[in-house]
Write a protein that holds these residues in place. Structure first.
Motif, PDB file in Angstrom:
ATOM      1  N   TRP A   1       5.321-103.739 -52.367  1.00  9.69           N
ATOM      2  CA  TRP A   1       4.931-102.378 -52.233  1.00  9.69           C
ATOM      3  C   TRP A   1       4.638-101.903 -51.023  1.00  9.69           C
ATOM      4  N   PHE A   2       3.771-102.702 -50.203  1.00  5.00           N
ATOM      5  CA  PHE A   2       3.325-102.119 -49.050  1.00  5.00           C
ATOM      6  C   PHE A   2       3.902-102.683 -47.707  1.00  5.00           C
ATOM      7  N   GLY A   3       5.251-103.157 -48.008  1.00  4.74           N
ATOM      8  CA  GLY A   3       6.210-103.428 -46.895  1.00  4.74           C
ATOM      9  C   GLY A   3       6.953-102.119 -46.366  1.00  4.74           C
ATOM     10  N   ASN A   4       6.871-101.026 -46.925  1.00  7.60           N
ATOM     11  CA  ASN A   4       7.729 -99.854 -46.547  1.00  7.60           C
ATOM     12  C   ASN A   4       6.648 -98.926 -46.845  1.00  7.60           C
ATOM     13  N   PHE A   5       7.552 -97.398 -46.260  1.00  9.56           N
ATOM     14  CA  PHE A   5       6.462 -96.377 -46.038  1.00  9.56           C
ATOM     15  C   PHE A   5       6.458 -95.766 -47.504  1.00  9.56           C
ATOM     16  N   TRP A   6       7.662 -95.593 -48.440  1.00 11.53           N
ATOM     17  CA  TRP A   6       7.353 -94.885 -49.621  1.00 11.53           C
ATOM     18  C   TRP A   6       6.614 -95.873 -50.626  1.00 11.53           C
TER      19      TRP A   6
ATOM     20  N   GLY B   1      -2.988 -97.946 -42.144  1.00 14.49           N
ATOM     21  CA  GLY B   1      -2.116 -97.089 -41.259  1.00 14.49           C
ATOM     22  C   GLY B   1      -0.666 -97.741 -40.881  1.00 14.49           C
ATOM     23  N   ALA B   2      -0.391 -98.842 -41.475  1.00 14.34           N
ATOM     24  CA  ALA B   2       0.713 -99.458 -40.911  1.00 14.34           C
ATOM     25  C   ALA B   2       2.161 -98.796 -41.858  1.00 14.34           C
ATOM     26  N   ASN B   3       3.080 -98.982 -41.300  1.00 15.76           N
ATOM     27  CA  ASN B   3       4.376 -98.310 -41.804  1.00 15.76           C
ATOM     28  C   ASN B   3       4.451 -96.768 -41.792  1.00 15.76           C
ATOM     29  N   GLY B   4       3.635 -96.248 -40.985  1.00 14.09           N
ATOM     30  CA  GLY B   4       3.469 -94.831 -40.641  1.00 14.09           C
ATOM     31  C   GLY B   4       2.671 -93.972 -41.599  1.00 14.09           C
ATOM     32  N   THR B   5       1.858 -94.847 -42.272  1.00 12.68           N
ATOM     33  CA  THR B   5       1.060 -94.373 -43.280  1.00 12.68           C
ATOM     34  C   THR B   5      -0.286 -93.632 -42.937  1.00 12.68           C
ATOM     35  N   SER B   6      -0.536 -93.524 -41.572  1.00 13.64           N
ATOM     36  CA  SER B   6      -1.910 -93.334 -41.088  1.00 13.64           C
ATOM     37  C   SER B   6      -1.939 -91.707 -41.301  1.00 13.64           C
ATOM     38  N   SER B   7      -3.143 -91.405 -41.861  1.00 14.10           N
ATOM     39  CA  SER B   7      -3.513 -90.138 -42.031  1.00 14.10           C
ATOM     40  C   SER B   7      -4.369 -89.464 -40.810  1.00 14.10           C
TER      41      SER B   7
END
Length: 322
Positions: free
Chosen positions: A178-183, A267-273
């Motif tokens: 689940w934590f290997g990609n953005f969505w 913040g990995a996979n472009g999830t940084s706020s």
């Protein structure tokens, strides 16, 4: 002989007397005294609040005008708006803004609909409401860090149980990362946020439901209005203030999301706020100037959101007792 007094009574009833002005003239001295007393009682707390919150805000604004790295304090120099210009030109900043808005919209919208359903159930339920409210508040009472770790370990491939329990769902198997990609990461982050803060939304909406006069809904039902008509024309319009407060509080809180992202993905996979980006600049890279500029931009976004909500709903919270 009796027509004259009746005519006088009708004229006295029809005479336009502004209720607000009359009340203000009648209670002006008392209102002024109560207002002065209120200011005197609130002034110590207000002064402490300004000192505790105002000084850090002003210090952050001041630091944002400098190129200041904590590991090299000798090279601190004034750059004015250079940090803001660098941030606004950087694609990483706008990606963090987009992720923050995405998480905020998803979580607040879902929480509003779920919270409304839960609030209406609690409003109509027969069993003791205090017990039900206590049970509903359990997720919200859990510390955010603890909740984030629980959801993180639940969705991990090595220690989680979600993949095994839901392996019958298409697209899910024991090796799903689940934590290997953005969505996938966004889904878990939003799910954990919705699970924790929906009770808060439901209690705020429940307070709004409690303010509605039941006779209005009963009259609409007698007139033949369907449930949807009663909901859209009676219930929701009379809950406007409560809905605005609930959406405003949750939107401002969701826009500052940090714990779930920091613990689950960092913040990995472009999830940084925006909050995570500010933390990385200020703490990890000890860029005090740039980190302060990002914090000020986050603060301005929050002010803008609050301004839009207040203007959009056009609710006079000071004029109503509810």
């Amino acid at each position: 002989m009796s027509a004259t007094p009746e005519l006088d009574v009708e004229r006295s009833d029809e005479r336009p007397v502004p209720p607000r002005e009359g009340r203000r003239r009648h209670l002006s001295d008392r209102s002024r005294a109560e207002r002065n007393l209120g200011w005197r009682l609130a002034m110590p707390a207000f002064a402490i609040m300004v000192a505790v919150t105002g000084y850090p805000i002003l210090q952050a604004i001041w630091n944002s005008f400098f190129s200041y790295r904590l590991t090299d304090p000798e090279n601190k120099h004034f750059t004015f708006l250079s940090n803001y210009w660098v941030a606004l030109k950087d694609g990483v900043f706008w990606q963090a803004v987009g992720v923050t808005f995405l998480i905020t919209v998803i979580t607040v919208v879902v929480e509003f609909f779920l919270g409304m359903v839960i609030a209406m159930v609690m409003h109509k339920i027969v069993i003791p409401r205090r017990t039900l409210r206590t049970i509903v508040l359990i997720p919200y009472s859990i510390i955010t860090v603890v909740s984030a770790f629980a959801w993180f370990f639940a969705f991990r491939t090595d220690s989680g149980f979600v993949n095994h329990w839901f392996s019958w769902v298409p697209g899910i198997d024991p090796s799903t990362d689940w934590f290997g990609n953005f969505w996938g990461s966004i889904f878990v982050i939003c799910l954990s946020e919705i699970w924790k803060t929906t009770p808060f939304m439901s209690l705020l909406l429940l307070a709004g439901l409690a303010q509605i006069d039941t006779s209005m809904e009963e009259a609409a039902e007698v007139d033949g209005a369907t449930y949807w008509q009663r909901l859209t024309r009676v219930i929701l319009p009379n809950m406007k203030a409560a809905i605005m407060v609930a959406l405003l509080f949750r939107t401002l809180d969701a826009f500052r999301i940090f714990d779930n992202i920091f613990i689950m993905t960092g913040g990995a996979n472009g999830t940084s706020s925006l909050s995570v980006l500010t933390y990385n600049q200020t703490i990890d890279r000890v860029e005090i100037g740039m980190g302060s500029a990002l914090a000020v931009l986050l603060f301005l976004f929050v002010l803008l959101i609050a301004f839009i909500f207040v203007k959009a709903f056009k609710v006079d919270l000071a004029g109503g007792r509810s």
